[in-house]
Write an enzyme that holds these catalytic residues in place. Structure first.
Site, PDB file in Angstrom:
ATOM      1  N   GLU A   1      -4.839   1.803   5.238  1.00 20.37           N
ATOM      2  CA  GLU A   1      -4.079   2.464   6.719  1.00 20.37           C
ATOM      3  C   GLU A   1      -6.000   3.024   7.080  1.00 20.37           C
ATOM      4  OE1 GLU A   1      -2.385   2.304   8.505  1.00 20.37           O
ATOM      5  OE2 GLU A   1      -0.197   1.936   7.685  1.00 20.37           O
TER       6      GLU A   1
ATOM      7  N   HIS B   1       1.026  -1.183   0.050  1.00 20.14           N
ATOM      8  CA  HIS B   1       0.014   0.369   0.360  1.00 20.14           C
ATOM      9  C   HIS B   1       0.810   1.024  -0.224  1.00 20.14           C
ATOM     10  CE1 HIS B   1       0.416   0.981   3.739  1.00 20.14           C
ATOM     11  NE2 HIS B   1       0.746  -0.477   4.106  1.00 20.14           N
TER      12      HIS B   1
ATOM     13  N   HIS C   1       3.864   3.984  12.891  1.00 15.52           N
ATOM     14  CA  HIS C   1       2.718   4.653  13.152  1.00 15.52           C
ATOM     15  C   HIS C   1       3.186   5.901  14.077  1.00 15.52           C
ATOM     16  CE1 HIS C   1      -0.763   2.268  12.196  1.00 15.52           C
ATOM     17  NE2 HIS C   1       0.092   2.249  11.000  1.00 15.52           N
TER      18      HIS C   1
END
Length: 410
Positions: free
Chosen positions: A170, A106, A377
């Protein structure tokens, strides 16, 4: 329970890491040689802000990846990710063998525009840093260079290799789900390029994910003069969050965490609206049903009877439980890693990903094949530079084996 299952799998496969098989010397040499080039491309991608809602950034990363795929002979197509931003990419290359292999990664990150400028790609010692460097731009780079090595070697013993790059993983892949589910069913094996685990591992089981959304409508009033004439939405939302905080079930691996609460913008006004969001993770799909039922039962007990409470559960990724077919694919990966004198750890995670969609479609799936690192993150997200050559080699060899046709349990 998940930890016990994974521990058992690790014990069962422990001998594979010590395999005395000889590596493909030419492939390994090239994997080591491309490290500087791969780092350069990784830096270019990391320095592009491509948060899930950044149309410009997502398309810029997509253009960069597409250019590399076209150099490798792939036919590149783009597909709308609506209602999400950006264009999903599907690139295909046909060969002369029988195995159909799907690679998925991704392009989106969790970071807002401006993050790359404030925290650009940099190398410090044995680590490279930057937003999205391992989740999941490192996965894209590993895929591109594994494919480059195979092209250079003249490998054509596959029916088809497909690369799918998603713009909205996400936030649950809601703009890519149909594309992923359709594409994966046209393949024999799916390899997901989510980050490799910090202990040099791959992922053989994932929890499912979802989101609980709550809206409370009240009535505004002057907080100092006529507070009783109002209906305090913030108070009712706080009450609901507290009583719904027990929705989780530790024994079944279900977690529910309230993470976002919003209400009001002035301290002297009784708020007429409040919203809240919670993250939910489940190990078994029936827990979604149980939580949904408990939400309806518990939320009916209001603190402020005149408030209007609306709560809904939005299901995201399904769980990806451990299975014999995944174990067999992990065993093959560990056998290949053993050619380098290495051993993969086999891990379960609470994080959700596209691998769950591919597994649910009935296609053998292995996850965590991207670059190794940590700090996902967070501002300190990093990649282990020395993981690039072995990870590129591992993926290239897995594609070779899958392209020839793997015998896996169904």
């Amino acid at each position: 329970m998940a930890r016990k299952l994974v521990a058992g799998a690790v014990m069962a496969l422990a001998g594979l890491g010590a395999s005395a098989q000889t590596p493909d010397a030419a492939l390994l040499k090239r994997a080591e040689q491309v490290k500087p080039e791969a780092l350069k491309l990784l830096g270019r991608m990391v320095n592009i802000d491509s948060g899930t809602f950044s149309e410009k950034g997502l398309n810029a990363v997509g253009a960069l990846a597409s250019a590399e795929l076209k150099k490798l002979g792939f036919k590149v197509e783009t597909f709308s990710a609506a209602p999400a931003a950006g264009k999903n990419i599907v690139a295909t290359l046909n060969g002369k063998g029988k195995g159909r292999v799907l690679l998925v990664a991704h392009m989106d990150t969790v970071y807002a525009d401006g993050t790359a400028k404030a925290n650009p790609f940099r190398i410090e010692g044995s680590r490279a840093y930057g937003p999205g460097i391992m989740d999941d731009k490192g996965g894209i780079v590993v895929a591109l260079y594994a494919l480059k090595l195979l092209k250079e070697s003249g490998f054509r013993d596959f029916a088809r290799i497909t690369v799918l790059l998603n713009t909205n993983e996400e936030t649950g892949s809601h703009g890519s789900r149909e594309l992923i589910e359709k594409t994966v069913k046209e393949h024999d094996v799916a390899l997901n390029l989510e980050p490799g685990r910090a202990a040099d591992g791959v992922v053989i089981a994932r929890k499912g994910s979802g989101e609980i959304g709550m809206e409370v409508q009240g009535k505004a009033a002057h907080a100092g003069v006529a507070a009783k004439q109002g209906v305090n939405a913030a108070m009712e939302a706080a009450h609901q969050v507290i009583q719904l905080s027990e929705l989780g079930n530790e024994e079944k691996g279900t977690t529910v965490n309230w993470t976002v609460l919003k209400s009001g913008d002035r301290s002297n006004v009784i708020p007429d609206l409040a919203t809240a969001q919670a993250d939910i993770r489940v190990s078994v799909p029936e827990e979604f049903d149980r939580v949904e039922q408990d939400i309806a039962r518990i939320s009916s007990k209001q603190l402020i009877k005149d408030a209007k409470v609306s709560i809904h559960l939005r299901r995201g990724f399904p769980p990806m439980p451990q299975s014999p077919v995944t174990d067999a694919l992990a065993a093959k990966a560990n056998e290949i890693y053993g050619e380098l004198g290495r051993k993969l750890t086999l891990e379960s995670t609470g994080g959700a990903a596209d691998a769950s969609l591919m597994f649910a479609a009935g296609v053998p799936t292995l996850d965590g094949l991207g670059i190794v690192g940590g700090g996902i993150h967070t501002p300190g997200e990093y990649a282990e530079i020395e993981s690039i050559p072995p990870r590129v080699y591992l993926l290239a060899r897995l594609i070779q084996e899958a392209g020839k046709g793997l015998q896996l349990p169904r």
